[in-house]
Design an enzyme around this catalytic site. Structure first.
Site, short mmCIF file in Angstrom:
data_model
loop_
_atom_site.label_atom_id
_atom_site.label_comp_id
_atom_site.label_asym_id
_atom_site.label_seq_id
_atom_site.Cartn_x
_atom_site.Cartn_y
_atom_site.Cartn_z
N CYS A 1 -0.11 -11.07 28.55
CA CYS A 1 0.87 -11.54 29.54
C CYS A 1 0.86 -13.06 29.61
CB CYS A 1 0.55 -10.95 30.91
SG CYS A 1 0.86 -9.17 31.05
N HIS B 1 -2.65 -4.72 26.34
CA HIS B 1 -1.19 -4.80 26.31
C HIS B 1 -0.74 -4.31 24.94
CE1 HIS B 1 2.21 -7.23 28.29
NE2 HIS B 1 2.77 -6.71 27.20
N HIS C 1 8.80 5.67 5.03
CA HIS C 1 8.10 6.58 5.92
C HIS C 1 7.05 5.83 6.72
CE1 HIS C 1 5.49 6.17 2.41
NE2 HIS C 1 4.48 6.59 3.15
N GLN D 1 3.26 6.43 9.01
CA GLN D 1 2.09 7.30 8.97
C GLN D 1 1.38 7.29 10.32
OE1 GLN D 1 -0.33 7.13 5.23
NE2 GLN D 1 1.03 5.43 4.69
N GLY E 1 0.77 -1.23 0.00
CA GLY E 1 0.00 0.00 0.00
C GLY E 1 0.80 1.27 0.00
N PHE F 1 -12.47 -15.61 -0.08
CA PHE F 1 -12.73 -16.43 1.10
C PHE F 1 -12.46 -15.65 2.38
CE2 PHE F 1 -11.18 -19.31 4.43
CZ PHE F 1 -12.29 -20.14 4.56
N GLU F 2 -11.32 -14.95 2.40
CA GLU F 2 -10.97 -14.18 3.61
C GLU F 2 -11.97 -13.05 3.86
OE1 GLU F 2 -7.36 -16.31 2.20
OE2 GLU F 2 -8.85 -15.03 1.22
#
Length: 265
Positions: free
Chosen positions: A77, A171, A44, A46, A37, A186-187
């Site tokens: 933890c 955390h 850099h 963002q 992307g 699928f995802e």
């Protein structure tokens, strides 16, 4: 250390923007490579400050809250204790941080970096912690580059919302996701991810990358030693080198002259 400077910049920007009560969440991320992307060629990070807490962040925090209510412990933890005791998914470790491949990674070679001391807010890090985080982050990225031939990747800093009290059960951590597979129908349709590489295999490959780095460092040291030896070359050796260089120049001139004569024929 440039990595440490970047981490300090993250911390300082969050602390400054936190004063604006209109803002509820700050996301810091890095897209490296076009497939991850990135739209600019230079490296850099963002930072985006939002007036809302993203749904995915709320879901993560809610899961942490439920675990805390049931166990009276932070889930991250617990993950650190389990992973440190087993060791098969640990990539790097130092006195303050652990880098590991999570038990159920969404993507091949996904890594997490977590502080050993419970902390919900990245911006509360002290200098001693950043002194250990910077080299670990740099080393994790170098090993990823070594094993995967410098892949595109996403780097995301997960921290608590700015003004919500989540410190007991959340955390903060960093996720590093190499772009080796595509998120497809699928995802998107199920929220499930197909990962062809087990976290144990990924962690072993990343740990073994230390050998490659050590070999490279050894070769570099040998090269530097050879340069040092060259600086100690005797006057006789230098004269011999100059003599050979002069002979080479004469031979080159003769070769050029013969080439001209051949072309004339």
């Amino acid at each position: 250390n440039r990595v440490e400077d970047v981490l300090w910049a993250y911390r300082d920007r969050i602390l400054d923007l936190k004063k604006d009560l209109r803002l509820r969440y700050i996301l810091i991320f890095k897209n490296q490579g076009a497939t991850a992307g990135a739209t600019l060629e230079h490296s850099h990070s963002q930072l985006i400050a939002l007036p809302v807490v993203p749904t995915s962040v709320l879901e993560e925090i809610d899961g942490c809250r439920q675990h805390f209510q049931q166990k009276e412990r932070c889930i991250y933890c617990d993950i650190l204790r389990q992973e440190s005791s087993e060791g098969t998914r640990v990539v790097l470790e130092n006195p303050e941080f652990v880098c590991l491949t999570p038990y159920a990674p969404r993507f091949p070679f996904e890594m997490w970096i977590l502080p050993k001391r419970h902390a919900g807010y990245f911006e509360e890090c002290q200098r001693a912690q950043l002194d250990f985080l910077a080299p670990m982050l740099g080393e994790a990225l170098r090993r990823m580059d070594t094993v995967l031939a410098r892949p595109a990747y996403n780097f995301i800093l997960h921290s608590s919302p700015l003004h919500e009290k989540t410190g007991d059960y959340y955390h903060w951590h960093i996720e590093i996701i190499p772009k080796l597979t595509q998120v497809a129908g699928f995802e998107w349709g199920t929220g499930f991810y197909i990962n062809p590489v087990s976290p144990e295999e990924a962690a072993k490959a990343l740990r073994d990358a230390e050998t490659k780095l050590s070999d490279w460092q050894q070769r570099w040291e040998e090269f530097n030693r050879s340069l040092g030896s060259a600086h100690q070359t005797t006057q006789v050796e230098r004269a011999r080198i100059e003599q050979l260089e002069n002979q080479l120049r004469r031979l080159t001139t003769q070769s050029d002259r013969l080439a001209v004569e051949r072309d004339a024929l």
